[in-house]
Design an enzyme around this catalytic site. Sequence first.
Site, short mmCIF file in Angstrom:
data_model
loop_
_atom_site.label_atom_id
_atom_site.label_comp_id
_atom_site.label_asym_id
_atom_site.label_seq_id
_atom_site.Cartn_x
_atom_site.Cartn_y
_atom_site.Cartn_z
N CYS A 105 -21.61 8.68 4.98
CA CYS A 105 -22.00 10.05 5.35
C CYS A 105 -20.96 11.04 4.84
O CYS A 105 -21.30 12.10 4.32
CB CYS A 105 -22.15 10.18 6.86
SG CYS A 105 -23.41 9.12 7.58
N CYS B 295 -18.93 7.98 9.90
CA CYS B 295 -19.58 7.14 8.90
C CYS B 295 -19.05 7.43 7.50
O CYS B 295 -19.18 8.55 7.00
CB CYS B 295 -21.09 7.39 8.98
SG CYS B 295 -22.05 6.71 7.61
#
Length: 172
Positions: free
Chosen positions: A94, A91
């Site tokens: 992230c 991600c």
Amino acid sequence: MENDGKLATLSFGCGKFGFYQLKLTSLWHSNNYMGICVSKAKTKDDDSDHNVEFAAGNVKLITTKEAWDQSLEEARRDDKIVIANFSATWCGPCKMIAPYYSELSEKYTSMMFLLVDVDELTDFSTSWDIKATPTFFFLKDGQQIDKLVGANKPELQKKIVAINDSVPETKQ
């Protein structure tokens, strides 16, 4: 970001089927939705997952349900607030917030910072109703006291500061 009159179209990634678009009625609201990933199928040839150190600083990587339970028990015993980051190595948002999360873990040592990889602990993450990554849960005595979805640095810091300031000095 495109603006077609009244609606703004914001594109961001990390979706199972490529990029997602979100139509917003205000550009101001777009900041509230940036940095959110939903699920993505893992590919065996994707080695980009290892480019960011997710569990640096005082961040504890949780790899089992037992490790989660032990960390929550330790936090209860030490009267610490837990911040749990449900994240994914693939991600983008992230990866972007991981170093900042680590910095916060070093600054706010009176709190416990945990990291759960939603792909490694799929069933456990599902039990927390994770719909997007990153999702941050703020826990006291194992109970949720707040939540933040998305890689919003100012909002994450704001929540941590507010919780930190609400804890009596004797407990810090």
